[in-house]
Design a protein around this motif. Structure first.
Motif, PDB file in Angstrom:
ATOM      1  N   ILE A 110      45.806  18.788  37.041  1.00 11.68           N
ATOM      2  CA  ILE A 110      44.372  19.408  36.822  1.00 11.68           C
ATOM      3  C   ILE A 110      43.807  19.526  38.514  1.00 11.68           C
ATOM      4  CG2 ILE A 110      42.190  19.163  36.342  1.00 11.68           C
ATOM      5  CD1 ILE A 110      44.051  19.838  34.144  1.00 11.68           C
ATOM      6  N   GLY A 111      44.042  18.741  39.141  1.00  7.25           N
ATOM      7  CA  GLY A 111      43.756  18.542  40.492  1.00  7.25           C
ATOM      8  C   GLY A 111      44.212  19.596  41.408  1.00  7.25           C
ATOM      9  N   MET A 112      45.573  19.794  41.213  1.00  9.60           N
ATOM     10  CA  MET A 112      46.562  20.668  41.775  1.00  9.60           C
ATOM     11  C   MET A 112      46.082  22.263  41.477  1.00  9.60           C
ATOM     12  SD  MET A 112      48.146  19.269  44.194  1.00  9.60           S
ATOM     13  CE  MET A 112      49.044  20.607  44.825  1.00  9.60           C
ATOM     14  N   LEU A 113      45.779  22.265  40.159  1.00 11.17           N
ATOM     15  CA  LEU A 113      45.475  23.667  39.564  1.00 11.17           C
ATOM     16  C   LEU A 113      43.978  24.112  40.240  1.00 11.17           C
ATOM     17  CD1 LEU A 113      46.135  23.756  35.877  1.00 11.17           C
ATOM     18  CD2 LEU A 113      47.217  24.876  37.703  1.00 11.17           C
ATOM     19  N   GLU A 115      42.749  23.150  43.098  1.00 12.96           N
ATOM     20  CA  GLU A 115      43.130  23.325  44.730  1.00 12.96           C
ATOM     21  C   GLU A 115      43.730  24.681  44.714  1.00 12.96           C
ATOM     22  OE1 GLU A 115      45.878  21.105  47.888  1.00 12.96           O
ATOM     23  OE2 GLU A 115      45.103  20.007  46.380  1.00 12.96           O
ATOM     24  N   PHE A 116      44.600  25.136  43.880  1.00 14.42           N
ATOM     25  CA  PHE A 116      45.112  26.672  43.907  1.00 14.42           C
ATOM     26  C   PHE A 116      43.914  27.392  43.587  1.00 14.42           C
ATOM     27  CE2 PHE A 116      49.533  24.486  43.341  1.00 14.42           C
ATOM     28  CZ  PHE A 116      49.738  24.830  44.588  1.00 14.42           C
ATOM     29  N   ALA A 117      43.263  27.194  42.639  1.00 14.92           N
ATOM     30  CA  ALA A 117      42.178  28.199  42.370  1.00 14.92           C
ATOM     31  C   ALA A 117      41.194  28.403  43.681  1.00 14.92           C
ATOM     32  CB  ALA A 117      41.306  27.711  40.964  1.00 14.92           C
ATOM     33  N   ALA A 118      40.788  27.081  44.241  1.00 15.22           N
ATOM     34  CA  ALA A 118      39.946  27.013  45.401  1.00 15.22           C
ATOM     35  C   ALA A 118      40.734  28.078  46.546  1.00 15.22           C
ATOM     36  CB  ALA A 118      39.736  25.738  45.745  1.00 15.22           C
ATOM     37  N   PHE A 119      41.929  27.591  46.934  1.00 17.10           N
ATOM     38  CA  PHE A 119      42.836  28.686  47.684  1.00 17.10           C
ATOM     39  C   PHE A 119      42.380  30.302  47.478  1.00 17.10           C
ATOM     40  CE2 PHE A 119      46.775  30.854  48.392  1.00 17.10           C
ATOM     41  CZ  PHE A 119      46.716  30.855  49.688  1.00 17.10           C
ATOM     42  N   ILE A 120      42.609  30.518  46.091  1.00 13.42           N
ATOM     43  CA  ILE A 120      42.782  31.822  45.869  1.00 13.42           C
ATOM     44  C   ILE A 120      41.149  32.412  45.971  1.00 13.42           C
ATOM     45  CG2 ILE A 120      42.972  33.669  43.908  1.00 13.42           C
ATOM     46  CD1 ILE A 120      45.455  31.903  42.828  1.00 13.42           C
ATOM     47  N   LYS A 121      40.381  31.601  45.478  1.00  6.59           N
ATOM     48  CA  LYS A 121      38.824  32.045  45.661  1.00  6.59           C
ATOM     49  C   LYS A 121      38.449  32.454  46.971  1.00  6.59           C
ATOM     50  CE  LYS A 121      34.255  30.760  44.189  1.00  6.59           C
ATOM     51  NZ  LYS A 121      33.257  30.125  43.430  1.00  6.59           N
ATOM     52  N   LEU A 122      38.957  31.373  47.857  1.00  7.17           N
ATOM     53  CA  LEU A 122      38.424  31.435  49.390  1.00  7.17           C
ATOM     54  C   LEU A 122      39.385  32.720  49.888  1.00  7.17           C
ATOM     55  CD1 LEU A 122      37.185  30.061  51.534  1.00  7.17           C
ATOM     56  CD2 LEU A 122      39.220  28.744  52.068  1.00  7.17           C
ATOM     57  N   ARG A 123      40.505  32.992  49.400  1.00  8.92           N
ATOM     58  CA  ARG A 123      41.090  34.198  49.980  1.00  8.92           C
ATOM     59  C   ARG A 123      40.315  35.322  49.649  1.00  8.92           C
ATOM     60  NH1 ARG A 123      46.097  33.673  53.111  1.00  8.92           N
ATOM     61  NH2 ARG A 123      46.199  35.920  52.510  1.00  8.92           N
TER      62      ARG A 123
END
Length: 137
Positions: A110-113, A115-123
């Protein structure tokens, strides 16, 4: 390394608390009790260190505004955070070791998901930010 060398047994015979039994066979009753006491003290202080670091993480997150203000209340110690951490430990104490590992793997996923969601949102939201590395997207 002393245990397998002294006993000439296979790894299949090793189980929980077998190292204390090795102490009994190698050094006698006093060594068995000494090993048990050392393991108990080690586990106690490892637990204390882990719970204290968790409590101060909750305190820091609360001071940064990421958690409710109640976690930032303290007299000498972050009491609410310590109680919250202790509640989590009590919850885990009813689970088997395998269930705890499965639970932590689930939470890690869940934490990794997130993290990836935050990465995409920031991009998407901030494409102009300076990034020292390139990710092909």
């Amino acid at each position: 390394m002393a245990g397998p060398g002294a006993l000439d047994t296979g790894a299949t015979e090793w189980s929980d608390s077998y190292f204390a039994e090795v102490g009994m066979l190698v050094g006698g009753f006093w060594l068995k009790r000494w090993i048990q006491a050392a393991v108990a003290m080690s586990n106690l202080w490892l637990f204390e260190a882990e719970m204290s670091s968790d409590a101060f993480q909750l305190l820091g997150m609360s001071e940064m505004g990421m958690l409710p203000v109640i976690f930032a209340l303290r007299s000498k110690y972050p009491t609410i955070s310590i109680l919250c951490s202790a509640t989590g430990v009590i919850f885990l104490s009813w689970m088997s070791f395998q269930e705890i590992i499965e639970f932590f793997n689930f939470l890690y996923s869940i934490g990794m998901l997130l993290e990836f969601a935050a990465f995409i949102k920031l991009r998407i939201k901030r494409p102009e930010l300076h990034r020292p590395y390139k990710v092909p997207l």
